[in-house]
Write an enzyme that holds these catalytic residues in place. Structure first.
Site, short mmCIF file in Angstrom:
data_model
loop_
_atom_site.label_atom_id
_atom_site.label_comp_id
_atom_site.label_asym_id
_atom_site.label_seq_id
_atom_site.Cartn_x
_atom_site.Cartn_y
_atom_site.Cartn_z
N ASP A 173 3.97 8.11 -2.37
CA ASP A 173 3.23 8.79 -1.71
C ASP A 173 2.30 7.77 -1.08
O ASP A 173 1.86 7.82 0.18
CB ASP A 173 2.42 9.85 -2.50
CG ASP A 173 2.81 10.88 -2.90
OD1 ASP A 173 3.22 11.87 -2.02
OD2 ASP A 173 3.57 11.18 -4.06
N SER A 174 2.01 6.86 -1.78
CA SER A 174 0.81 5.61 -1.36
C SER A 174 1.59 4.89 -0.16
O SER A 174 0.87 4.47 0.53
CB SER A 174 0.53 4.89 -2.56
OG SER A 174 -0.19 5.65 -3.52
#
Length: 414
Positions: A173-174
């Site tokens: 996600d990051s």
């Protein structure tokens, strides 16, 4: 902390965040940290689920204080046409819209990219999803763990004799969020170079730069980080496998255990560094072995080299090993826990922790903002907001009076 006027390199940029959890919110978080005016849309029924994730204070996640710092929280029931209308009006005024719903959700609400672009040609929409906006998998739910797996990261993580492991954070996600930030900045540069912000008019009086959609797929963002994976397979048929703590094909670069049970990372893979490392650990034979002078000669003897380094480390404490190798100018480091970080001279010298307070006066440290800009650094103006804290403030900018706002709240729209 109370809201203060925007400052920083993105001051004056309006961002609308439509999404929950990690990828989209992290993307807009970074823009907020550098001065963008970020309005986060949340459901009136509990808001972003991340508010209740992991360690809580008074029922709210400590993660929330970081993930939503500098953002304004506005609650909207997106199942109500009035909520959709408010979101549409905010979207048309925004410089950048960031969303991470499944493809098609925004279109169902009448605020998809094409619908907004037809009115405001300068619309920039960053869309983060598991598999992107096209392709046979676009409608499937996609989380960071799936992106890490499909993008290749999980396959090469862990030890060769065990199943793949995950990194201990939501790295998929990051990484996608960072791609979203990069895409947003490139799109904003292009918009400004082709005419700038929309003047709010349509037809012949319309003046606007060229906006665009930034399509970020989680699996593709991870895939983008996978170095030489593709050409190695295409040209040489090599499938990179798991190698534990070692860096594959670059020797020596591995994790070793010291006599006191600590773990230490040693990167002696540069040719000159390798020689210094071998001399420092008393292995003059390896330091002067011409076969080991270059990386291509060291790779076939990886196990032998690692065994020599491990034997030396096992006879010393981590502090002793660090002192010897640092003196020899060999890249070396302890594997830090957060406890190590918060007392480390380098972290402290770089001011990597910020001191803040909750509304009740309880002190709390947050990670400092990176990257560090010399002239227009980011800053934390306030911690993650209460649910719907900025409803009245934002709705008044759209022309809603107090009576109308009260009615919207009574009807469950906000």
């Amino acid at each position: 902390m109370q809201a203060t006027p925007s400052s920083g390199p993105l001051a004056g940029i309006k961002v609308l965040e439509l999404g929950t959890l990690i990828a989209g919110p992290f993307c807009s978080r970074m823009l907020a940290e550098f001065g963008a005016d970020v309005i986060k849309i949340e459901s009136p029924d509990g808001g972003d689920p991340i508010r209740q994730w992991r360690v809580l204070k008074d029922g709210t996640s400590l993660w929330w204080t970081v993930q939503s710092r500098n953002k304004k929280s506005v609650t909207l029931n997106m199942k109500d046409a009035r909520g959709q209308d408010i979101a549409r009006r905010l979207a048309l005024e925004a410089d950048i819209i960031i969303e991470n719903y499944r493809p098609g959700v925004l279109e169902k609400w009448g605020i998809g990219y094409e619908a907004l672009k037809a009115i405001n040609p300068a619309t920039i929409m960053v869309r983060l999803s598991g598999y992107g906006q096209t392709g046979p998998m676009k409608d499937l739910p996609g989380f960071g763990a799936i992106g890490e797996s499909m993008g290749g990261l999980r396959y090469v993580s862990g030890h060769p004799d065990r199943p793949p492991v995950r990194v201990g954070i939501s790295i998929g996600d990051s990484v996608a969020a960072l791609h979203g930030v990069i895409g947003a900045m490139m799109a904003l540069r292009h918009r400004d170079a082709t005419g700038g912000r929309w003047n709010g008019r349509q037809g012949g009086d319309c003046v606007a730069g060229q906006g665009q959609m930034v399509d970020v797929a989680l699996y593709e963002s991870v895939f983008n980080m996978m170095e030489s994976l593709v050409p190695e397979y295409d040209h040489a048929g090599v499938v990179r496998e798991r190698t534990g703590g070692a860096l594959p094909g670059i020797v020596p670069s591995n994790t070793y255990t010291t006599g006191d049970g600590e773990n230490i990372v040693i990167a002696g893979n540069g040719d000159a560094i390798f020689k210094r490392l071998m001399l420092a650990i008393g292995r003059d034979d390896m330091a002067n072995d011409l076969e080991l002078a270059r990386n291509d000669g060291r790779v076939p003897r990886t196990a032998e080299i690692d065994e020599a380094i491990q034997s030396w480390c096992a006879a010393r404490t981590i502090d002793e090993a660090l002192a010897v190798l640092k003196a020899a100018d060999v890249p070396v480091g302890k594997i830090y826990s957060v406890r190590d970080m918060m007392s480390d001279p380098q972290f402290l010298a770089r001011r990597m922790f910020e001191q803040h307070s909750f509304a009740d006066g309880t002190p709390i440290k947050l990670p400092a903002i990176t990257p560090k800009l010399s002239e227009t650094p980011g800053e934390t103006k306030w911690l993650g907001p209460q649910l719907g804290e900025h409803n009245a403030e934002v709705l008044r900018t759209l022309g809603y009076d107090d009576e109308h706002i009260t009615q919207l709240k009574r009807d469950g729209v906000i």
